[in-house]
Structure formats: structure tokens, C-alpha cells
Scaffold this motif. Sequence first.
Motif, PDB file in Angstrom:
ATOM      1  N   ASP A 113       0.844  -1.192   0.000  1.00  0.00           N
ATOM      2  CA  ASP A 113       0.000   0.000   0.000  1.00  0.00           C
ATOM      3  C   ASP A 113       0.882   1.246   0.000  1.00  0.00           C
ATOM      4  O   ASP A 113       2.097   1.154   0.205  1.00  0.00           O
ATOM      5  CB  ASP A 113      -0.902  -0.016   1.237  1.00  0.00           C
ATOM      6  CG  ASP A 113      -2.144   0.833   1.072  1.00  0.00           C
ATOM      7  OD1 ASP A 113      -2.298   1.473   0.011  1.00  0.00           O
ATOM      8  OD2 ASP A 113      -2.963   0.860   2.000  1.00  0.00           O
ATOM      9  N   ARG A 114       0.292   2.385  -0.260  1.00  0.00           N
ATOM     10  CA  ARG A 114       0.990   3.670  -0.228  1.00  0.00           C
ATOM     11  C   ARG A 114       0.586   4.432   1.016  1.00  0.00           C
ATOM     12  O   ARG A 114      -0.524   4.335   1.508  1.00  0.00           O
ATOM     13  CB  ARG A 114       0.664   4.500  -1.479  1.00  0.00           C
ATOM     14  CG  ARG A 114       1.224   3.908  -2.730  1.00  0.00           C
ATOM     15  CD  ARG A 114       2.741   3.989  -2.726  1.00  0.00           C
ATOM     16  NE  ARG A 114       3.307   3.265  -3.840  1.00  0.00           N
ATOM     17  CZ  ARG A 114       4.317   2.432  -3.749  1.00  0.00           C
ATOM     18  NH1 ARG A 114       4.876   2.190  -2.575  1.00  0.00           N
ATOM     19  NH2 ARG A 114       4.788   1.824  -4.802  1.00  0.00           N
ATOM     20  N   GLY A 115       1.490   5.221   1.507  1.00  0.00           N
ATOM     21  CA  GLY A 115       1.265   6.007   2.719  1.00  0.00           C
ATOM     22  C   GLY A 115       2.536   5.971   3.530  1.00  0.00           C
ATOM     23  O   GLY A 115       3.553   5.458   3.044  1.00  0.00           O
ATOM     24  N   PRO A 116       2.582   6.467   4.670  1.00  0.00           N
ATOM     25  CA  PRO A 116       1.551   7.216   5.372  1.00  0.00           C
ATOM     26  C   PRO A 116       1.460   8.649   4.832  1.00  0.00           C
ATOM     27  O   PRO A 116       2.422   9.166   4.266  1.00  0.00           O
ATOM     28  CB  PRO A 116       2.026   7.207   6.821  1.00  0.00           C
ATOM     29  CG  PRO A 116       3.492   7.049   6.740  1.00  0.00           C
ATOM     30  CD  PRO A 116       3.756   6.257   5.494  1.00  0.00           C
ATOM     31  N   TYR A 117       0.331   9.263   5.031  1.00  0.00           N
ATOM     32  CA  TYR A 117       0.120  10.615   4.550  1.00  0.00           C
ATOM     33  C   TYR A 117       0.141  11.630   5.684  1.00  0.00           C
ATOM     34  O   TYR A 117      -0.508  12.654   5.633  1.00  0.00           O
ATOM     35  CB  TYR A 117      -1.207  10.691   3.782  1.00  0.00           C
ATOM     36  CG  TYR A 117      -1.207   9.769   2.596  1.00  0.00           C
ATOM     37  CD1 TYR A 117      -0.350  10.005   1.534  1.00  0.00           C
ATOM     38  CD2 TYR A 117      -2.019   8.656   2.550  1.00  0.00           C
ATOM     39  CE1 TYR A 117      -0.321   9.146   0.444  1.00  0.00           C
ATOM     40  CE2 TYR A 117      -2.004   7.800   1.465  1.00  0.00           C
ATOM     41  CZ  TYR A 117      -1.151   8.058   0.419  1.00  0.00           C
ATOM     42  OH  TYR A 117      -1.116   7.225  -0.650  1.00  0.00           O
ATOM     43  N   VAL A 118       0.907  11.312   6.720  1.00  0.00           N
ATOM     44  CA  VAL A 118       1.097  12.209   7.847  1.00  0.00           C
ATOM     45  C   VAL A 118       2.572  12.593   7.879  1.00  0.00           C
ATOM     46  O   VAL A 118       3.446  11.729   7.845  1.00  0.00           O
ATOM     47  CB  VAL A 118       0.690  11.519   9.183  1.00  0.00           C
ATOM     48  CG1 VAL A 118       0.942  12.422  10.364  1.00  0.00           C
ATOM     49  CG2 VAL A 118      -0.762  11.098   9.131  1.00  0.00           C
ATOM     50  N   ARG A 119       2.846  13.884   7.923  1.00  0.00           N
ATOM     51  CA  ARG A 119       4.220  14.368   7.906  1.00  0.00           C
ATOM     52  C   ARG A 119       5.020  13.783   9.077  1.00  0.00           C
ATOM     53  O   ARG A 119       4.544  13.725  10.196  1.00  0.00           O
ATOM     54  CB  ARG A 119       4.224  15.886   7.988  1.00  0.00           C
ATOM     55  CG  ARG A 119       5.595  16.508   7.827  1.00  0.00           C
ATOM     56  CD  ARG A 119       5.526  18.004   7.953  1.00  0.00           C
ATOM     57  NE  ARG A 119       4.653  18.561   6.938  1.00  0.00           N
ATOM     58  CZ  ARG A 119       5.075  19.115   5.811  1.00  0.00           C
ATOM     59  NH1 ARG A 119       6.348  19.219   5.570  1.00  0.00           N
ATOM     60  NH2 ARG A 119       4.213  19.607   4.943  1.00  0.00           N
ATOM     61  N   GLY A 120       6.214  13.317   8.782  1.00  0.00           N
ATOM     62  CA  GLY A 120       7.099  12.782   9.810  1.00  0.00           C
ATOM     63  C   GLY A 120       7.022  11.276   9.978  1.00  0.00           C
ATOM     64  O   GLY A 120       7.853  10.692  10.660  1.00  0.00           O
ATOM     65  N   ARG A 121       6.055  10.648   9.380  1.00  0.00           N
ATOM     66  CA  ARG A 121       5.942   9.187   9.498  1.00  0.00           C
ATOM     67  C   ARG A 121       6.532   8.528   8.259  1.00  0.00           C
ATOM     68  O   ARG A 121       6.361   9.014   7.150  1.00  0.00           O
ATOM     69  CB  ARG A 121       4.489   8.769   9.669  1.00  0.00           C
ATOM     70  CG  ARG A 121       3.933   9.318  10.966  1.00  0.00           C
ATOM     71  CD  ARG A 121       2.668   8.683  11.369  1.00  0.00           C
ATOM     72  NE  ARG A 121       2.142   9.370  12.544  1.00  0.00           N
ATOM     73  CZ  ARG A 121       0.913   9.285  12.954  1.00  0.00           C
ATOM     74  NH1 ARG A 121       0.060   8.539  12.294  1.00  0.00           N
ATOM     75  NH2 ARG A 121       0.514   9.935  14.017  1.00  0.00           N
ATOM     76  N   VAL A 122       7.225   7.412   8.458  1.00  0.00           N
ATOM     77  CA  VAL A 122       7.900   6.733   7.351  1.00  0.00           C
ATOM     78  C   VAL A 122       7.175   5.478   6.899  1.00  0.00           C
ATOM     79  O   VAL A 122       7.390   5.028   5.779  1.00  0.00           O
ATOM     80  CB  VAL A 122       9.366   6.392   7.704  1.00  0.00           C
ATOM     81  CG1 VAL A 122      10.184   7.656   7.868  1.00  0.00           C
ATOM     82  CG2 VAL A 122       9.459   5.519   8.928  1.00  0.00           C
ATOM     83  N   VAL A 123       6.337   4.896   7.752  1.00  0.00           N
ATOM     84  CA  VAL A 123       5.654   3.652   7.381  1.00  0.00           C
ATOM     85  C   VAL A 123       4.384   3.505   8.210  1.00  0.00           C
ATOM     86  O   VAL A 123       4.309   3.961   9.346  1.00  0.00           O
ATOM     87  CB  VAL A 123       6.585   2.428   7.578  1.00  0.00           C
ATOM     88  CG1 VAL A 123       6.841   2.139   9.035  1.00  0.00           C
ATOM     89  CG2 VAL A 123       6.073   1.207   6.861  1.00  0.00           C
TER      90      VAL A 123
END
Length: 171
Positions: free
Chosen positions: A135-145
Motif C-alpha cells: 500500500d501507499r502512505g503514510p500521509y502524515v508528515r514525519g511518518r515513514v511507514v
Amino acid sequence: MSRIASAETARISLATSCRLLLAIVGAASLAACAQSPVGRQKADLGTNRQAAVQRPHRVAALHPRPISRVRVPDRDAKQTASHGVASFYSDTETASGERFDKNELTAAHPSLPFGTKLRVTDVSSGRFVTVRVNDRGPYVRGRVVDISPSAAEALGMVDKGITNVRLDVVR
């Protein structure tokens, strides 16, 4: 009719005329929106639900900056992909098209190819789990997986919600 009554009647008819004019202008603008090409495209999309489901997932449109790709030189080599914050998630369908299963050890990564195996290590406890990117993401700044709930349980991060991790590309 008195002079005051006549002025009041004129003022009421002027207010009524203004309201009527505003209603006509509003109706005309709504009619123009309904006949625009965008409105027709949305209407077509709503009638053909199957076509909406089979459209490819467009991740690049969600990212304002280009996604950097991590290259894996050969199968046996281990390469550290990144350090950062991990979270866990649940969804109904993944970007790769497969159905999300909370019991599988899967992950969402913004740039690694689907099928890549990652070793996710909690840097504070040393616990690790190997997950497959689907899957693609995460869409939260600062998170890598983002990892599946079963992978989060294996890391012991369900109660915390997020944790600092190291990602190593296994294959």
C-alpha cells in the motif's frame, strides 16, 4: 391612500423585485454548473460504479514533491531504508489492488515497490517484524511507514499508537 402608505408599498415592491432578481440569478448559475463538463463527468462516474472501482490508484497526485525511489542492489544485500515514526492503520482496499487483511504482516510505504520485504525494528525495545509493502502512505508528515494491526501487535505498539522505528529492506 396616504403619502406614507404609498411610500411603504413602493418600498415593499422594490424589495420583492430584488429578491426575485436574486432568485433568478441564483437559479441561472446553478443551471450553468449542472451543464458544465465537470458536472457531467461526475454524473457519469456515479452511474458506472464498476468503472470507478477499476481506475488505477493515483498516488503521485497526492504528493506535492517527487517521491524518491530506494534501489535495492541485489537480493541478499540488506540496506537501511530509513529511520522515523511508524503508525498502524486499517483500510478496505490497498493501493496495489488487493484487499486489506488486518491479520497479514503488511505495510504502506510512500516509495518502495509493492512486494518489497521490510524489517521494521522498534528502536526502543529492539523488537522487529518483517512486513510486505502492499500500500501507499503514510500521509502524515514525519511518518515513514504504516503497518497492519497484526504487525503493530508483534512490535508491541498497539497501546502507544506510534513508535520510532528503523526500516531495513530485506528483499
